[in-house]
Design an enzyme around this catalytic site. Structure first.
Site, PDB file in Angstrom:
ATOM      1  CG  HIS A  73      -3.129  -7.946   1.360  1.00 33.00           C
ATOM      2  ND1 HIS A  73      -4.520  -8.140   0.518  1.00 33.00           N
ATOM      3  CD2 HIS A  73      -3.739  -7.019   2.273  1.00 33.00           C
ATOM      4  CE1 HIS A  73      -5.436  -7.167   0.602  1.00 33.00           C
ATOM      5  NE2 HIS A  73      -5.094  -6.530   1.716  1.00 33.00           N
ATOM      6  CE1 TYR A 125      -3.309  -2.681   0.270  1.00 31.44           C
ATOM      7  CE2 TYR A 125      -3.522  -2.338   2.609  1.00 31.44           C
ATOM      8  CZ  TYR A 125      -3.876  -3.021   1.424  1.00 31.44           C
ATOM      9  OH  TYR A 125      -4.729  -3.929   1.348  1.00 31.44           O
TER      10      TYR A 125
END
EC number: 1.2.4.4
Length: 324
Positions: free
Chosen positions: A129, A86
């Site tokens: 992720h 992210y």
């Protein structure tokens, strides 16, 4: 000494540094009431209050930008990005501003901040992720980059990063957060940024890794020992600056090297280390440097453990080097 997981060691490091230095603050998504998505900051809000443990909006750009402002005004912020994947919305702040503050101010200003990021795969997190984006950071002049693999290193290097006068990207292998336990000193200690750890001595072959892949690297070395091959194992721990002396001394001794990373192969960090070895030790090599990495694809949801370097892949690479 106390038996700790990596999560516990990181939490202890943050707690000790916040108790020691009132300038240390923590910010990020859910780091306060929730204690962080992996509970690394658990209990800190209750102990130090909302002025020092700050829940932020879901905006990586705002998190990194706010951390820079805090650092420029005398604080020592530790920003958490929930997953290394992210960080990209915060790249303008991290790459264009944080990394360059000391240089463009002629040394008048520094950015003593840490950006913590759970990194790597092996937890079935899929392509949003599980990434290992360290190559982006080591390519950005002005950043220091740490990638730990043990609770002991996690505590000592996080404390060193918080005390550093320059920005540090601190990569934490989420796969090893709770799967590894070891005795960690309860008293204050730091480890030197830029120094590798010699995990195993050997004379026939050097295995180099960091972060997520270190359990497989050490297991491969143990399997090689059963076959009569003495493998030396280096855990880099710091990717920028990386320990040139330790790497060169080891490879000069063994003449063979296998470099292991779970990042994609093309333009990976270990490719840079391999290139440096080839340039500076060419006449001492008994075989070309060999890389064992992830693949040049998005990280898969299914069979994610096959994306990671396996012991078998490392052993096959070692055999290639030994048979060359």
């Amino acid at each position: 000494m106390a038996l700790m997981t990596m999560v516990q060691a990181l939490n202890r490091a943050l707690d000790e540094e916040m108790a020691k230095d009132p300038r240390v603050v923590v910010l990020g998504e859910d780091v306060g009431k929730r204690g962080g998505v992996f509970l690394v900051t658990e209990g800190l809000l209750q102990k130090y209050g909302p002025d020092r443990v700050m829940d932020t909006p879901l905006s990586e750009a705002a998190i990194v930008g706010a951390a820079l402002g805090m650092a420029a005004h005398g604080l020592r912020p530790v920003a958490e990005i929930q997953f290394a994947d992210y960080i990209f919305p915060g790249f303008d702040q991290l790459v264009s501003q944080v990394a360059k503050l000391r240089y463009r101010s002629g040394g008048q200003f520094t950015a003593p901040l840490v950006v913590r990021m759970p990194s790597g795969g092996g937890v079935r997190g899929g392509h949003h992720h599980s990434q290992s984006p360290e190559a982006h950071f080591v390519h950005t002049a002005g950043l220091k980059v740490v990638a730990v693999s043990t609770p002991y290193d996690a505590k000592g290097l996080l404390k060193a990063a918080i005390r550093d006068e320059d920005p540090v990207v601190f990569l934490e292998p989420k796969r090893l957060y709770r799967s590894v336990k070891e005795e960690v000193p309860e008293e204050d200690y730091t480890l030197s940024i830029g120094k590798a750890a010699l995990r195993r001595e050997g004379k026939d072959l050097t295995l180099i890794g960091y972060g997520t892949v270190m359990p497989e690297v050490l297991q491969a070395a143990a399997e090689l020992a059963k076959a009569g091959v003495s493998a030396e194992v280096l855990d880099l721990r710091t990717l920028m600056p990386w320990d040139y002396e330790a790497v060169m001394n080891s490879v000069a001794k063994t003449g063979r090297v296998v470099l292991v990373s779970d990042a994609p192969r093309h333009a990976s960090f270990v490719s840079e280390v391999a290139a440096t070895i080839a340039e500076d030790l060419l006449d001492m090599l008994l075989a070309p440097p060999i890389r064992v990495t992830g693949f040049d694809t998005p990280y898969p949801y299914a069979q994610d453990k096959l994306y990671l370097p396996t012991v078998t892949r490392i052993l096959n690479a070692a055999k290639r080097a030994l048979d060359y």
